[in-house]
Design an enzyme around this catalytic site. Sequence first.
Site, PDB file in Angstrom:
ATOM      1  N   SER A  52       0.823  -1.210   0.000  1.00  0.00           N
ATOM      2  CA  SER A  52       0.000   0.000   0.000  1.00  0.00           C
ATOM      3  C   SER A  52       0.860   1.264   0.000  1.00  0.00           C
ATOM      4  O   SER A  52       2.007   1.250   0.453  1.00  0.00           O
ATOM      5  CB  SER A  52      -0.916   0.023   1.223  1.00  0.00           C
TER       6      SER A  52
HETATM    7  N1  SAH Z   1      -0.274  -4.671   4.010  1.00  0.00           N
HETATM    8  C1  SAH Z   1       0.335  -5.213   2.824  1.00  0.00           C
HETATM    9  C2  SAH Z   1      -0.551  -4.981   1.635  1.00  0.00           C
HETATM   10  C3  SAH Z   1      -0.942  -6.243   1.076  1.00  0.00           C
HETATM   11  S1  SAH Z   1      -2.080  -6.237  -0.267  1.00  0.00           S
HETATM   12  C4  SAH Z   1       1.731  -4.660   2.628  1.00  0.00           C
HETATM   13  O1  SAH Z   1       2.137  -3.798   3.403  1.00  0.00           O
HETATM   14  O2  SAH Z   1       2.423  -5.121   1.734  1.00  0.00           O
HETATM   15  C5  SAH Z   1      -3.310  -7.330   0.388  1.00  0.00           C
HETATM   16  C6  SAH Z   1      -2.873  -8.698   0.773  1.00  0.00           C
HETATM   17  O3  SAH Z   1      -4.010  -9.387   1.267  1.00  0.00           O
HETATM   18  C7  SAH Z   1      -2.329  -9.555  -0.371  1.00  0.00           C
HETATM   19  O4  SAH Z   1      -1.064 -10.029  -0.029  1.00  0.00           O
HETATM   20  C8  SAH Z   1      -3.337 -10.700  -0.483  1.00  0.00           C
HETATM   21  O5  SAH Z   1      -2.750 -11.944  -0.842  1.00  0.00           O
HETATM   22  C9  SAH Z   1      -3.894 -10.745   0.924  1.00  0.00           C
HETATM   23  N2  SAH Z   1      -5.209 -11.380   1.051  1.00  0.00           N
HETATM   24  C10 SAH Z   1      -6.260 -11.323   0.204  1.00  0.00           C
HETATM   25  N3  SAH Z   1      -7.300 -12.030   0.688  1.00  0.00           N
HETATM   26  C11 SAH Z   1      -6.891 -12.553   1.879  1.00  0.00           C
HETATM   27  C12 SAH Z   1      -7.508 -13.375   2.866  1.00  0.00           C
HETATM   28  N4  SAH Z   1      -8.757 -13.812   2.736  1.00  0.00           N
HETATM   29  N5  SAH Z   1      -6.787 -13.717   3.957  1.00  0.00           N
HETATM   30  C13 SAH Z   1      -5.505 -13.294   4.113  1.00  0.00           C
HETATM   31  N6  SAH Z   1      -4.877 -12.508   3.223  1.00  0.00           N
HETATM   32  C14 SAH Z   1      -5.556 -12.144   2.113  1.00  0.00           C
END
Ligand code: SAH
Length: 205
Positions: A52
């Site tokens: 993000s």
């Molecule tokens: N906070 C992260 C942003 C990640 S983007 C950072 O700092 O990099 C969102 C993430 O949520 C992705 O890695 C995706 O694989 C994960 N995601 C999506 N659905 C999910 C679920 N049901 N449970 C756990 N993770 C999930």
Amino acid sequence: MVQTQLISRDIIDKEVLRAMGKVPRHSFLPVELWDRAYDDAPVPIGEGQTISQPYIVAYMIQALSLKREDKILEVGTGSGYQTAVLAEILEKIYTTEIRPELARKAMTRLNELGYGDKVKIRIANGGLGNEDEAPFNGIIVTAATFDIPRQLVEQLAEEGKIIIPVGSAEQQILIRATKIKGKLIEEKLLSCIFVPLVRKECDKN
Ligand code: SAH
């Protein structure tokens, strides 16, 4: 980044600013993307996912009004960047990631940077929360959903807060909901765009 993207906007929480200044964001990206690490924008981390925008990371964490001893669940570890910022502020952080490869890479980086002892990562569908560790004082969801998953509401402690982007795949509103006498009181914070939260094992892509 802290001055031009956070303080110049509305990030005022000293602990959040300190943590954002300390965690090396480039370490969570492949070398070929290091020149974009401190941009005022999200950056791809593979598997169609993104790290993000720094402002959004800081804003979501500030919105939880954290205390060091709070028990917090992060849903969507991704690169592990936001997990590291949370680990700077908290004694311990619980995080879940549904994509095993991203989770493994995140854990390797978090260990290398010295956050390993503070981070409890689970490779699982975080939309179901983490029942073994509930209740949580706060839940921070970094992927978008059309409604707040019931299990997350159930696993929130009384007066606990959940920060979650709610809406369609193209456009969402970041919601802060506080659990008061078992019911959620919702506040709309800002409009945002996140990758979708996987609701079932089978719709990963
Ligand atoms: N906070 C992260 C942003 C990640 S983007 C950072 O700092 O990099 C969102 C993430 O949520 C992705 O890695 C995706 O694989 C994960 N995601 C999506 N659905 C999910 C679920 N049901 N449970 C756990 N993770 C999930």
